[in-house]
Design an enzyme around this catalytic site. Sequence first.
Site, PDB file in Angstrom:
ATOM      1  N   LYS A  14       0.784  -1.119   0.073  1.00  0.00           N
ATOM      2  CA  LYS A  14       0.019  -0.071   0.070  1.00  0.00           C
ATOM      3  C   LYS A  14       0.989   1.178  -0.033  1.00  0.00           C
ATOM      4  O   LYS A  14       0.657   2.256  -0.768  1.00  0.00           O
ATOM      5  CB  LYS A  14      -0.952   0.049   1.306  1.00  0.00           C
ATOM      6  CG  LYS A  14      -1.919  -1.143   1.236  1.00  0.00           C
ATOM      7  CD  LYS A  14      -2.853  -0.840   2.510  1.00  0.00           C
ATOM      8  CE  LYS A  14      -2.539  -1.095   3.750  1.00  0.00           C
ATOM      9  NZ  LYS A  14      -1.898  -2.611   4.139  1.00  0.00           N
ATOM     10  N   ARG A  89     -10.013   0.717   8.680  1.00  0.00           N
ATOM     11  CA  ARG A  89      -9.880  -0.532   9.196  1.00  0.00           C
ATOM     12  C   ARG A  89     -10.820  -1.295   9.841  1.00  0.00           C
ATOM     13  O   ARG A  89     -10.691  -2.748  10.056  1.00  0.00           O
ATOM     14  CB  ARG A  89      -8.440  -0.450  10.107  1.00  0.00           C
ATOM     15  CG  ARG A  89      -7.047  -0.903   9.232  1.00  0.00           C
ATOM     16  CD  ARG A  89      -6.194  -0.914  10.352  1.00  0.00           C
ATOM     17  NE  ARG A  89      -4.797  -1.519   9.855  1.00  0.00           N
ATOM     18  CZ  ARG A  89      -3.835  -0.954   9.337  1.00  0.00           C
ATOM     19  NH1 ARG A  89      -3.710   0.412   9.055  1.00  0.00           N
ATOM     20  NH2 ARG A  89      -2.803  -1.559   9.396  1.00  0.00           N
ATOM     21  N   ARG A 128      11.114  -6.130   4.588  1.00  0.00           N
ATOM     22  CA  ARG A 128      10.867  -4.698   4.906  1.00  0.00           C
ATOM     23  C   ARG A 128      11.506  -4.221   6.398  1.00  0.00           C
ATOM     24  O   ARG A 128      12.274  -3.251   6.726  1.00  0.00           O
ATOM     25  CB  ARG A 128       9.479  -4.151   5.156  1.00  0.00           C
ATOM     26  CG  ARG A 128       9.185  -2.897   5.376  1.00  0.00           C
ATOM     27  CD  ARG A 128       7.808  -2.545   5.160  1.00  0.00           C
ATOM     28  NE  ARG A 128       6.879  -3.035   6.113  1.00  0.00           N
ATOM     29  CZ  ARG A 128       5.389  -2.776   5.938  1.00  0.00           C
ATOM     30  NH1 ARG A 128       4.895  -2.241   5.050  1.00  0.00           N
ATOM     31  NH2 ARG A 128       5.053  -3.498   7.214  1.00  0.00           N
ATOM     32  N   ARG A 134      10.879  -0.384  11.962  1.00  0.00           N
ATOM     33  CA  ARG A 134       9.420  -0.554  12.440  1.00  0.00           C
ATOM     34  C   ARG A 134       9.439  -1.908  13.634  1.00  0.00           C
ATOM     35  O   ARG A 134       9.732  -2.979  13.034  1.00  0.00           O
ATOM     36  CB  ARG A 134       8.389  -0.823  11.521  1.00  0.00           C
ATOM     37  CG  ARG A 134       7.956   0.512  10.850  1.00  0.00           C
ATOM     38  CD  ARG A 134       6.948   0.252   9.726  1.00  0.00           C
ATOM     39  NE  ARG A 134       5.804  -0.461  10.328  1.00  0.00           N
ATOM     40  CZ  ARG A 134       4.548  -0.532   9.809  1.00  0.00           C
ATOM     41  NH1 ARG A 134       4.508  -0.006   8.283  1.00  0.00           N
ATOM     42  NH2 ARG A 134       3.483  -0.898  10.072  1.00  0.00           N
ATOM     43  N   ARG A 146      -0.939  -9.150  13.333  1.00  0.00           N
ATOM     44  CA  ARG A 146      -1.527  -8.247  12.269  1.00  0.00           C
ATOM     45  C   ARG A 146      -2.429  -8.657  11.313  1.00  0.00           C
ATOM     46  O   ARG A 146      -3.323  -8.381  11.079  1.00  0.00           O
ATOM     47  CB  ARG A 146      -0.213  -7.486  11.904  1.00  0.00           C
ATOM     48  CG  ARG A 146       0.289  -6.155  13.097  1.00  0.00           C
ATOM     49  CD  ARG A 146       1.668  -5.970  12.593  1.00  0.00           C
ATOM     50  NE  ARG A 146       1.569  -5.057  11.592  1.00  0.00           N
ATOM     51  CZ  ARG A 146       2.858  -4.827  10.650  1.00  0.00           C
ATOM     52  NH1 ARG A 146       4.026  -5.609  11.092  1.00  0.00           N
ATOM     53  NH2 ARG A 146       2.972  -4.247   9.744  1.00  0.00           N
TER      54      ARG A 146
HETATM   55  P1  AMP Z   1       0.044   0.469   9.095  1.00  0.00           P
HETATM   56  O1  AMP Z   1       1.117   1.340   9.025  1.00  0.00           O
HETATM   57  O2  AMP Z   1      -0.860   0.748   8.285  1.00  0.00           O
HETATM   58  O3  AMP Z   1       0.600  -1.153   9.000  1.00  0.00           O
HETATM   59  O4  AMP Z   1      -0.172   0.557  10.558  1.00  0.00           O
HETATM   60  C1  AMP Z   1       0.501   0.477  11.735  1.00  0.00           C
HETATM   61  C2  AMP Z   1      -0.160   0.319  13.136  1.00  0.00           C
HETATM   62  O5  AMP Z   1      -0.938   1.210  13.352  1.00  0.00           O
HETATM   63  C3  AMP Z   1      -1.265  -0.736  12.988  1.00  0.00           C
HETATM   64  O6  AMP Z   1      -0.912  -2.381  13.534  1.00  0.00           O
HETATM   65  C4  AMP Z   1      -2.412  -0.380  13.928  1.00  0.00           C
HETATM   66  O7  AMP Z   1      -1.948  -0.536  15.450  1.00  0.00           O
HETATM   67  C5  AMP Z   1      -2.176   1.025  13.754  1.00  0.00           C
HETATM   68  N1  AMP Z   1      -3.123   1.522  13.017  1.00  0.00           N
HETATM   69  C6  AMP Z   1      -2.951   2.058  11.638  1.00  0.00           C
HETATM   70  N2  AMP Z   1      -3.816   2.677  10.878  1.00  0.00           N
HETATM   71  C7  AMP Z   1      -5.026   2.056  11.948  1.00  0.00           C
HETATM   72  C8  AMP Z   1      -6.454   2.223  11.665  1.00  0.00           C
HETATM   73  N3  AMP Z   1      -7.111   2.671  10.762  1.00  0.00           N
HETATM   74  N4  AMP Z   1      -7.419   1.715  12.608  1.00  0.00           N
HETATM   75  C9  AMP Z   1      -6.647   1.405  13.799  1.00  0.00           C
HETATM   76  N5  AMP Z   1      -5.340   1.254  14.102  1.00  0.00           N
HETATM   77  C10 AMP Z   1      -4.562   1.805  13.041  1.00  0.00           C
END
Ligand code: AMP
Length: 192
Positions: A14, A89, A128, A134, A146
Amino acid sequence: MLNIVLFGPPGAGKGTQSEKIIEKYHLTHISTGDLFRKHLSEGTELGKLAKKYMDEGELVPDEVVIRMVDLKIKEKKDTSGFIFDGFPRTVNQAKALDGLLENRRQPISGMILLEVDEEELKKRILLRAETSGRSDDQDMEKINNRIRVYKEETLPVAGYYQKQGKLYGIKGVGSIEEIFQAICKAIDGLRV
Ligand code: AMP
């Protein structure tokens, strides 16, 4: 006005694809994961709150995420559209987003779902991890969680958009350019 939701499991590409989409279509990028990481690095209260959830690969509570997105949308009065990355999400978040966009009379145009099988996702996230810094990319248990959270809590969001005839599934495997071309085809179809 073009409002796109870029959707898919962790590691589906993404972030990579949204950079290319923004460049081509001049959209405003709203990545909730990036926003939380920024808060975290700046040590804000919101960052501290989100950290507990992010560390475990759990979702940050809906009301916190929605409030943050609402502020971001309001900041951008003159955009030609948004690309939402990693948001919504949950179905709750999707409904709230519809409400926020309704105020501006600019509904979601379509959702692009990047489809990648689980083994490939794990390989990509571990790769990654070597450069992303991260903590949630480093640990197999967190990665598995996740992916589980994605299947249980996030995947129903695809059904929400499918019912509205707005879901476009794209095979997220192949070269970055091939995938990008498939995405562009779907987006260009939304604009006619
Ligand atoms: P990502 O970079 O999109 O993989 O997000 C990393 C982490 O941020 C996720 O595992 C969640 O803990 C939190 N997070 C990001 N976007 C959301 C969302 N829309 N709703 C809830 N938690 C989020």
